[in-house]
Design a protein around this motif. Structure first.
Motif, mmCIF file in Angstrom:
data_model
loop_
_atom_site.group_PDB
_atom_site.id
_atom_site.type_symbol
_atom_site.label_atom_id
_atom_site.label_comp_id
_atom_site.label_asym_id
_atom_site.label_seq_id
_atom_site.Cartn_x
_atom_site.Cartn_y
_atom_site.Cartn_z
ATOM 1 N N ASP A 7 11.080 3.770 -1.114
ATOM 2 C CA ASP A 7 11.485 2.467 -1.849
ATOM 3 C C ASP A 7 11.703 2.848 -3.504
ATOM 4 O OD1 ASP A 7 11.379 1.011 0.434
ATOM 5 O OD2 ASP A 7 9.106 1.125 0.378
ATOM 6 N N VAL A 8 10.700 3.611 -4.153
ATOM 7 C CA VAL A 8 10.990 3.709 -5.520
ATOM 8 C C VAL A 8 10.677 5.240 -6.135
ATOM 9 C CG1 VAL A 8 8.770 2.671 -5.955
ATOM 10 C CG2 VAL A 8 10.235 2.766 -7.727
ATOM 11 N N PHE A 9 11.430 5.573 -6.852
ATOM 12 C CA PHE A 9 11.156 6.833 -7.277
ATOM 13 C C PHE A 9 10.580 6.738 -8.821
ATOM 14 C CE2 PHE A 9 12.401 10.501 -10.438
ATOM 15 C CZ PHE A 9 12.031 11.459 -9.600
ATOM 16 N N GLU A 22 -1.804 5.068 -11.204
ATOM 17 C CA GLU A 22 -2.245 3.765 -10.933
ATOM 18 C C GLU A 22 -1.250 2.729 -10.230
ATOM 19 O OE1 GLU A 22 -4.072 -0.129 -13.633
ATOM 20 O OE2 GLU A 22 -4.345 1.922 -14.214
ATOM 21 N N ILE A 23 0.036 2.868 -10.844
ATOM 22 C CA ILE A 23 1.154 1.957 -10.416
ATOM 23 C C ILE A 23 1.524 2.648 -9.047
ATOM 24 C CG2 ILE A 23 3.724 1.992 -10.575
ATOM 25 C CD1 ILE A 23 3.344 2.121 -13.544
ATOM 26 N N TYR A 24 1.517 3.857 -8.834
ATOM 27 C CA TYR A 24 1.680 4.660 -7.190
ATOM 28 C C TYR A 24 0.867 3.751 -6.457
ATOM 29 C CZ TYR A 24 1.771 7.962 -3.417
ATOM 30 O OH TYR A 24 1.685 8.551 -2.506
ATOM 31 N N GLY A 25 -0.449 3.687 -6.944
ATOM 32 C CA GLY A 25 -1.517 3.336 -5.679
ATOM 33 C C GLY A 25 -1.348 1.647 -5.633
ATOM 34 N N LYS A 26 -1.071 0.953 -6.451
ATOM 35 C CA LYS A 26 -0.738 -0.486 -6.260
ATOM 36 C C LYS A 26 0.470 -0.766 -5.630
ATOM 37 C CE LYS A 26 -3.315 -1.888 -10.494
ATOM 38 N NZ LYS A 26 -2.949 -2.536 -11.785
ATOM 39 N N GLN A 28 1.488 1.216 -3.413
ATOM 40 C CA GLN A 28 1.116 1.563 -1.831
ATOM 41 C C GLN A 28 0.431 0.369 -1.174
ATOM 42 O OE1 GLN A 28 -0.837 5.634 -1.927
ATOM 43 N NE2 GLN A 28 0.820 6.173 -0.699
ATOM 44 N N ASP A 29 -0.385 -0.396 -2.139
ATOM 45 C CA ASP A 29 -1.087 -1.304 -1.535
ATOM 46 C C ASP A 29 -0.461 -2.414 -1.278
ATOM 47 O OD1 ASP A 29 -3.478 0.102 -2.143
ATOM 48 O OD2 ASP A 29 -4.010 -0.914 -3.937
ATOM 49 N N ARG A 30 0.814 -2.621 -1.714
ATOM 50 C CA ARG A 30 1.670 -3.855 -1.467
ATOM 51 C C ARG A 30 2.657 -3.217 -0.506
ATOM 52 N NH1 ARG A 30 -0.338 -4.333 -6.422
ATOM 53 N NH2 ARG A 30 -0.364 -6.370 -7.284
ATOM 54 N N GLY A 31 2.728 -2.184 0.344
ATOM 55 C CA GLY A 31 3.460 -1.664 1.310
ATOM 56 C C GLY A 31 4.707 -0.972 1.054
#
Length: 97
Positions: A7-9, A22-26, A28-31
């Motif tokens: 979805d995003v690079f 931190e952005i990566y994890g957030k 992923q948490d949002r699908g």
């Protein structure tokens, strides 16, 4: 464009890695399926080839710009992403922090 796997690079300077993780994890948490080099590039992979493949397989891109500015790899990524923006309308989101 080939099948869009991500979805995003996430383009970033390695100095800003903790923030980007931190952005990566957030995301992923949002699908949302993000691409991050330290997750997707295995030891022995050809770094530039993997980056180019990931950019082509991504629907959109985030260019994270921290206090240290763009890194040399990130500058190359940004140039490729801007070219795709012009040619194919790829969405690019700058993130300043």
């Amino acid at each position: 464009m080939p099948e869009q796997t991500f979805d995003v690079f996430l383009a970033h300077n390695s100095n800003d890695r903790p923030f980007v993780q931190e952005i990566y994890g957030k995301l992923q948490d949002r699908g949302i399926k993000p691409w991050l080099d330290i997750v997707e590039i295995a030891p022995g992979d050809v770094f530039l080839t993997k980056i180019q493949e990931a950019i082509i397989q991504s629907k959109t891109a985030v260019i994270c710009i921290g206090s240290t500015g763009l890194g040399k790899w990130q500058d190359l990524e940004a140039q490729i992403l801007i070219n795709l923006f012009i040619q194919k309308g790829m969405k690019i989101i700058p993130v300043l922090y």
